[in-house]
Design a protein around this motif. Sequence first.
Motif, short mmCIF file in Angstrom:
data_model
loop_
_atom_site.label_atom_id
_atom_site.label_comp_id
_atom_site.label_asym_id
_atom_site.label_seq_id
_atom_site.Cartn_x
_atom_site.Cartn_y
_atom_site.Cartn_z
N ASP A 1 1.39 -1.53 0.07
CA ASP A 1 0.33 0.04 -0.26
C ASP A 1 0.94 0.88 -0.12
OD1 ASP A 1 -2.20 -1.54 -0.02
OD2 ASP A 1 -3.37 -0.90 1.95
N GLY A 2 1.92 1.50 -0.51
CA GLY A 2 2.92 2.33 -1.15
C GLY A 2 3.91 2.57 0.11
N TYR A 3 4.50 1.50 1.25
CA TYR A 3 4.80 1.98 1.98
C TYR A 3 6.24 0.83 2.00
CZ TYR A 3 3.09 5.43 3.84
OH TYR A 3 2.02 7.01 4.02
N ALA A 4 7.83 0.78 1.95
CA ALA A 4 8.47 -0.01 1.68
C ALA A 4 8.68 -0.51 3.31
CB ALA A 4 9.29 1.19 1.11
N ALA A 5 9.65 -1.41 3.01
CA ALA A 5 10.26 -2.40 3.74
C ALA A 5 11.87 -2.88 3.53
CB ALA A 5 9.89 -3.37 4.40
N ASP A 6 13.07 -3.10 4.22
CA ASP A 6 14.35 -2.32 3.67
C ASP A 6 14.87 -3.45 4.24
OD1 ASP A 6 16.73 -2.58 1.75
OD2 ASP A 6 16.55 -0.46 2.39
N ILE A 7 15.45 -5.36 3.71
CA ILE A 7 15.87 -5.61 5.03
C ILE A 7 17.58 -6.90 4.58
CG2 ILE A 7 15.57 -7.77 6.73
CD1 ILE A 7 12.81 -7.89 6.31
N THR A 8 18.36 -6.84 4.96
CA THR A 8 19.51 -8.16 4.33
C THR A 8 19.59 -8.33 5.56
OG1 THR A 8 20.39 -5.43 3.42
CG2 THR A 8 21.61 -7.10 4.13
N ARG A 9 20.38 -9.70 4.83
CA ARG A 9 20.16 -10.89 5.43
C ARG A 9 22.25 -11.28 4.91
NH1 ARG A 9 18.40 -8.73 8.72
NH2 ARG A 9 16.36 -9.42 10.50
N THR A 10 22.52 -11.61 5.06
CA THR A 10 23.84 -12.99 4.70
C THR A 10 23.90 -13.72 5.40
OG1 THR A 10 24.57 -11.20 4.40
CG2 THR A 10 26.04 -12.77 3.97
N PHE A 11 23.93 -15.17 4.86
CA PHE A 11 23.95 -17.13 5.29
C PHE A 11 24.74 -17.73 4.23
CE2 PHE A 11 19.57 -15.61 3.02
CZ PHE A 11 19.72 -16.53 1.84
N PRO A 12 25.11 -19.06 4.46
CA PRO A 12 25.37 -19.22 4.25
C PRO A 12 24.80 -20.65 3.02
CG PRO A 12 25.27 -20.23 6.47
CD PRO A 12 24.83 -18.41 6.18
N VAL A 13 24.95 -20.29 1.33
CA VAL A 13 24.87 -21.22 1.08
C VAL A 13 24.62 -22.77 1.30
CG1 VAL A 13 24.88 -22.39 -1.00
CG2 VAL A 13 25.24 -19.72 -0.93
#
Length: 448
Positions: A269-281
Motif C-alpha cells: 500500500d505504498g510503503y517500503a520495507a528494507d531488509i538485508t541478511r547474509t547466510f551460508p549457501v
Amino acid sequence: MSLPPVDLTPHIERRQRLQDYMRSLGGGIAVLSTAPETVRSRDSEFPYRFDSDFFYLTGFTEPEAWLVVLAGEREASILFCRERHEEQETWTGHRCGPDAAAARFGFDEAYAVERLDDLLPALLLNQPTLFAPLQAGGALGERLARAQETARQQARGQHQLPTRQRDPRPQLADMRLVKDATEIALMRRAARISAGAHARAMRHVRPGMHEYEIEAELLHEFRRHGAQSVAYNSIVAAGANACTLHYPAGDAVLRDGQLLLIDAGCEYDGYAADITRTFPVNGRYTGPQRALYDLTVAAQDAACAAIRPGASFNDGHEAAVRVLAQGMIDEGLLQGSLDGVLESKSYSRFYMHRTGHWLGLDVHDVGDYRQPDSTGIEGERPWRTLERGMILTVEPGIYVRGAADVPEAFWDIGIRTEDDALVTDEGCELITRGVPVHATEIEALMRE
C-alpha cells in the motif's frame, strides 16, 4: 463497481497541515501532479507507480491526476483526474472518475483533468504565493507556465498574480519524516511480509541454484501475501558479487561454501520495507565467515542502542563504525590503533556506506539528515535529532575483496545486516525481526 473503503482521515489531516504551512507564509495556492505513466517499449508501459508526495496528500493512485490546495481567503482541496471511459476501462481497468473521487477521497471539489487548463488560471488570480516544485519540468512545468500566461491575460490589471513561488516539497518531506499510526501499521505489514520472504529464501537455498531462482522465491512470497510490488530491485548476490553494493540478482550459480547476501523488501500500500541478511549457501558459516558476520551483528546492536528520541541521526552510524573498525583491527584487516583508524577513515576500504537512511513511501525516503534552518561550524549544519515515530534502516556491513595485504581467509566475503528501526519512547523497535539475524538462529532455520 464496488470499491473497498478508504480511510480519509490521514490524507485530509495532511492536506490541512499543508494549508496551515501555507497560511503561515501568507496563504496561496499549491499545485502538485502525480507521476506520469512511462513507456517500457512501444505501446507497453511499465507497471504504474504514483508520485509519493501526491499519494501522501490524497490517497489517490491513478495516473493523470492533479491536486490544487487553496489556503487563505478561500480554503479548498481540488482534484483533477480522468473521467470514466467505458471503452478505455475495458482495456486498462476501472477509473474512479471525478464525482466518485470527491466523495471517496474527501476532496471539496473534483473535475475532469481535461478542465485543468480552463480552471487553473482563475484559481491563480489574487493568490500571493504559488506553492509548486521549483524549476518544475515536464507536464507540470508546461501546464503551470500555460496557466500563468492565461491568468495574466485574464487579470487585465484588475487582479494580482502570485508574486512569489515556494517549493512545498521540503515541508512535505518534514511531514513525512514522522509517521502517523496508519503509516506505522502499513510499514509493519510490509516488514512482516518481507521478513517472511527472507525466511523462505533461507529455507529454499541449495548449492547449485542460481541467484535468479532465489529472487523468484522472494517475489512469490511478496505477492502471495498481498504486496503490490518490490520496494526496490532485489539484490541477490553470491560470493564475491556481494562486494558490489547494488548488485542485481543475476545468473550466478550458488556454490557450496559461499555466502549469499539478499537485500530485498516489498512495497505494501505504498510503503517500503528494507531488509538485508547474509547466510551460508550450505547452511553452515565457516570460521572466517562467522567472525565477520558476528562483527556486523555487533555493530548493528551498537547502532540500535544509540537510536532514541533526542539522539542525533549520526549517533548510530558512529557507534557502528567504532565496532566495525575495532573488529577489522582484531581480524588483521587493518593495522594501528582504533583512534588512528577512525581518524584516517581507513575502515572505509571495507565499509564505504553509511549505517542507515530514512524509510517510508520511498525506500530511500525524503527528509533532510541535517537540522533544517540551523548553522554549524564552517557552515555544516548539525545532524537532525531523532523523534518518536521516525523510521530508519540500520545496516552495517563489511566487504572484503581479495588483495595481497588482506588475509586470504577473508577474500571475497561481502556481508550486510539490515533491519528497519521505529523510534519509540524507549529507544527503537526493529520491526523486521520476523527473520532471524543471529548466526545460530539462521543455521537452525536453514536445517528445517
